[in-house]
Scaffold this motif. Structure first.
Motif, PDB file in Angstrom:
ATOM      1  N   ILE A 222      77.887 -18.320 -22.491  1.00 52.24           N
ATOM      2  CA  ILE A 222      77.272 -19.154 -21.092  1.00 52.24           C
ATOM      3  C   ILE A 222      78.455 -19.347 -20.911  1.00 52.24           C
ATOM      4  CG2 ILE A 222      77.106 -22.093 -21.001  1.00 52.24           C
ATOM      5  CD1 ILE A 222      75.983 -21.958 -24.057  1.00 52.24           C
ATOM      6  N   TRP A 223      79.961 -19.471 -20.771  1.00 57.75           N
ATOM      7  CA  TRP A 223      81.170 -19.700 -19.714  1.00 57.75           C
ATOM      8  C   TRP A 223      81.316 -18.435 -19.199  1.00 57.75           C
ATOM      9  CZ3 TRP A 223      84.033 -22.728 -17.348  1.00 57.75           C
ATOM     10  CH2 TRP A 223      84.857 -22.230 -16.735  1.00 57.75           C
ATOM     11  N   LEU A 224      81.078 -17.194 -19.292  1.00 60.32           N
ATOM     12  CA  LEU A 224      80.670 -16.058 -18.533  1.00 60.32           C
ATOM     13  C   LEU A 224      79.950 -15.915 -17.600  1.00 60.32           C
ATOM     14  CD1 LEU A 224      82.057 -13.227 -21.455  1.00 60.32           C
ATOM     15  CD2 LEU A 224      83.941 -14.811 -19.255  1.00 60.32           C
ATOM     16  N   ALA A 225      78.886 -16.575 -17.779  1.00 58.86           N
ATOM     17  CA  ALA A 225      77.488 -16.780 -16.954  1.00 58.86           C
ATOM     18  C   ALA A 225      77.740 -17.709 -15.710  1.00 58.86           C
ATOM     19  CB  ALA A 225      76.764 -17.061 -17.714  1.00 58.86           C
ATOM     20  N   VAL A 226      78.511 -19.199 -16.564  1.00 58.44           N
ATOM     21  CA  VAL A 226      78.826 -20.094 -15.498  1.00 58.44           C
ATOM     22  C   VAL A 226      80.459 -19.221 -14.286  1.00 58.44           C
ATOM     23  CG1 VAL A 226      80.332 -22.274 -14.549  1.00 58.44           C
ATOM     24  CG2 VAL A 226      78.344 -21.727 -16.492  1.00 58.44           C
ATOM     25  N   CYS A 227      81.028 -19.183 -14.945  1.00 61.91           N
ATOM     26  CA  CYS A 227      81.644 -17.950 -14.200  1.00 61.91           C
ATOM     27  C   CYS A 227      81.386 -17.095 -13.070  1.00 61.91           C
ATOM     28  CB  CYS A 227      82.290 -17.248 -15.460  1.00 61.91           C
ATOM     29  SG  CYS A 227      83.534 -18.467 -15.778  1.00 61.91           S
ATOM     30  N   ASP A 228      80.109 -16.126 -14.068  1.00 63.20           N
ATOM     31  CA  ASP A 228      79.363 -15.211 -12.605  1.00 63.20           C
ATOM     32  C   ASP A 228      79.628 -15.801 -11.302  1.00 63.20           C
ATOM     33  OD1 ASP A 228      80.596 -12.807 -14.275  1.00 63.20           O
ATOM     34  OD2 ASP A 228      78.657 -12.415 -15.176  1.00 63.20           O
ATOM     35  N   ALA A 229      78.283 -16.954 -11.683  1.00 64.74           N
ATOM     36  CA  ALA A 229      76.961 -17.561 -10.909  1.00 64.74           C
ATOM     37  C   ALA A 229      78.302 -18.046 -10.167  1.00 64.74           C
ATOM     38  CB  ALA A 229      76.233 -18.518 -11.675  1.00 64.74           C
ATOM     39  N   PHE A 230      79.510 -18.818  -9.911  1.00 63.44           N
ATOM     40  CA  PHE A 230      79.926 -19.596  -9.213  1.00 63.44           C
ATOM     41  C   PHE A 230      81.864 -18.794  -9.093  1.00 63.44           C
ATOM     42  CE2 PHE A 230      78.143 -23.082 -10.957  1.00 63.44           C
ATOM     43  CZ  PHE A 230      77.916 -23.763 -10.361  1.00 63.44           C
ATOM     44  N   ASP A 231      81.366 -17.868  -8.924  1.00 66.20           N
ATOM     45  CA  ASP A 231      82.152 -16.657  -8.846  1.00 66.20           C
ATOM     46  C   ASP A 231      84.119 -17.004  -9.348  1.00 66.20           C
ATOM     47  OD1 ASP A 231      80.644 -14.342  -7.331  1.00 66.20           O
ATOM     48  OD2 ASP A 231      80.549 -15.904  -5.398  1.00 66.20           O
ATOM     49  N   VAL A 232      84.346 -17.222 -10.822  1.00 67.19           N
ATOM     50  CA  VAL A 232      85.185 -17.883 -10.817  1.00 67.19           C
ATOM     51  C   VAL A 232      86.540 -16.947 -11.288  1.00 67.19           C
ATOM     52  CG1 VAL A 232      86.239 -18.830 -13.009  1.00 67.19           C
ATOM     53  CG2 VAL A 232      84.596 -19.699 -12.157  1.00 67.19           C
ATOM     54  N   PRO A 233      87.491 -16.845 -10.564  1.00 68.31           N
ATOM     55  CA  PRO A 233      88.180 -15.702 -10.773  1.00 68.31           C
ATOM     56  C   PRO A 233      88.990 -15.235 -12.247  1.00 68.31           C
ATOM     57  CG  PRO A 233      89.248 -17.264  -8.843  1.00 68.31           C
ATOM     58  CD  PRO A 233      88.117 -18.335  -9.432  1.00 68.31           C
ATOM     59  N   GLU A 234      88.991 -13.996 -12.110  1.00 66.34           N
ATOM     60  CA  GLU A 234      89.138 -13.457 -13.721  1.00 66.34           C
ATOM     61  C   GLU A 234      90.818 -13.898 -14.238  1.00 66.34           C
ATOM     62  OE1 GLU A 234      87.774 -11.276 -15.889  1.00 66.34           O
ATOM     63  OE2 GLU A 234      87.523 -10.326 -14.136  1.00 66.34           O
ATOM     64  N   GLN A 235      91.789 -14.457 -14.106  1.00 67.93           N
ATOM     65  CA  GLN A 235      92.513 -14.938 -13.870  1.00 67.93           C
ATOM     66  C   GLN A 235      91.957 -16.418 -14.534  1.00 67.93           C
ATOM     67  OE1 GLN A 235      92.546 -14.295 -10.969  1.00 67.93           O
ATOM     68  NE2 GLN A 235      93.970 -16.381  -9.911  1.00 67.93           N
ATOM     69  N   ARG A 236      90.965 -17.117 -14.215  1.00 73.25           N
ATOM     70  CA  ARG A 236      91.207 -17.925 -15.134  1.00 73.25           C
ATOM     71  C   ARG A 236      89.494 -18.481 -16.023  1.00 73.25           C
ATOM     72  NH1 ARG A 236      91.236 -20.457  -9.253  1.00 73.25           N
ATOM     73  NH2 ARG A 236      88.893 -20.784  -9.206  1.00 73.25           N
ATOM     74  N   ARG A 237      88.698 -16.979 -16.330  1.00 74.48           N
ATOM     75  CA  ARG A 237      88.092 -16.930 -17.447  1.00 74.48           C
ATOM     76  C   ARG A 237      88.113 -16.875 -18.674  1.00 74.48           C
ATOM     77  NH1 ARG A 237      83.701 -13.038 -14.416  1.00 74.48           N
ATOM     78  NH2 ARG A 237      83.774 -14.178 -12.397  1.00 74.48           N
TER      79      ARG A 237
ATOM     80  N   MET B 221      85.451 -26.254 -18.347  1.00 71.94           N
ATOM     81  CA  MET B 221      84.428 -26.850 -17.045  1.00 71.94           C
ATOM     82  C   MET B 221      84.925 -27.789 -16.547  1.00 71.94           C
ATOM     83  SD  MET B 221      80.854 -25.150 -16.968  1.00 71.94           S
ATOM     84  CE  MET B 221      79.874 -25.987 -16.616  1.00 71.94           C
ATOM     85  N   THR B 222      85.858 -28.892 -17.313  1.00 71.03           N
ATOM     86  CA  THR B 222      86.424 -29.899 -16.818  1.00 71.03           C
ATOM     87  C   THR B 222      87.699 -29.264 -15.585  1.00 71.03           C
ATOM     88  OG1 THR B 222      85.818 -31.292 -17.936  1.00 71.03           O
ATOM     89  CG2 THR B 222      87.697 -32.193 -17.221  1.00 71.03           C
ATOM     90  N   GLY B 223      88.336 -28.108 -16.094  1.00 71.89           N
ATOM     91  CA  GLY B 223      89.096 -27.640 -15.448  1.00 71.89           C
ATOM     92  C   GLY B 223      88.956 -26.538 -14.462  1.00 71.89           C
ATOM     93  N   GLU B 224      87.989 -26.025 -14.398  1.00 67.32           N
ATOM     94  CA  GLU B 224      86.694 -25.722 -13.314  1.00 67.32           C
ATOM     95  C   GLU B 224      86.412 -26.556 -12.310  1.00 67.32           C
ATOM     96  OE1 GLU B 224      86.948 -22.616 -11.268  1.00 67.32           O
ATOM     97  OE2 GLU B 224      87.592 -22.389 -12.417  1.00 67.32           O
TER      98      GLU B 224
END
Length: 64
Positions: A49-64, A10-13
């Motif tokens: 939880i991390w994957l839900a955050v990634c989906d909500a904020f469109d985090v690129p696949e390589q950072r998931r 979370m901090t990194g993103e």
């Protein structure tokens, strides 16, 4: 995934302040209408939880 790893991701993103704000304030429907912090308290696995955050904020696949 451990909670400490989740916090580091979370901090990194989002940065130190942004990561805390998202975890405390952003309600996600994928987490049953809870914030990430509330989901952790409810026992939801940090990886989920991390994957839900990634989906909500469109985090690129390589950072998931």
């Amino acid at each position: 995934m451990r909670i400490t790893v989740f916090r580091k991701l979370m901090t990194g993103e989002f940065g130190p302040v942004g990561g805390e704000m998202v975890a405390q304030d952003h309600v996600l429907s994928a987490l049953g209408g809870r914030t990430p912090d509330q989901a952790i308290e409810a026992g939801v696995p940090p990886k989920e939880i991390w994957l839900a955050v990634c989906d909500a904020f469109d985090v690129p696949e390589q950072r998931r």
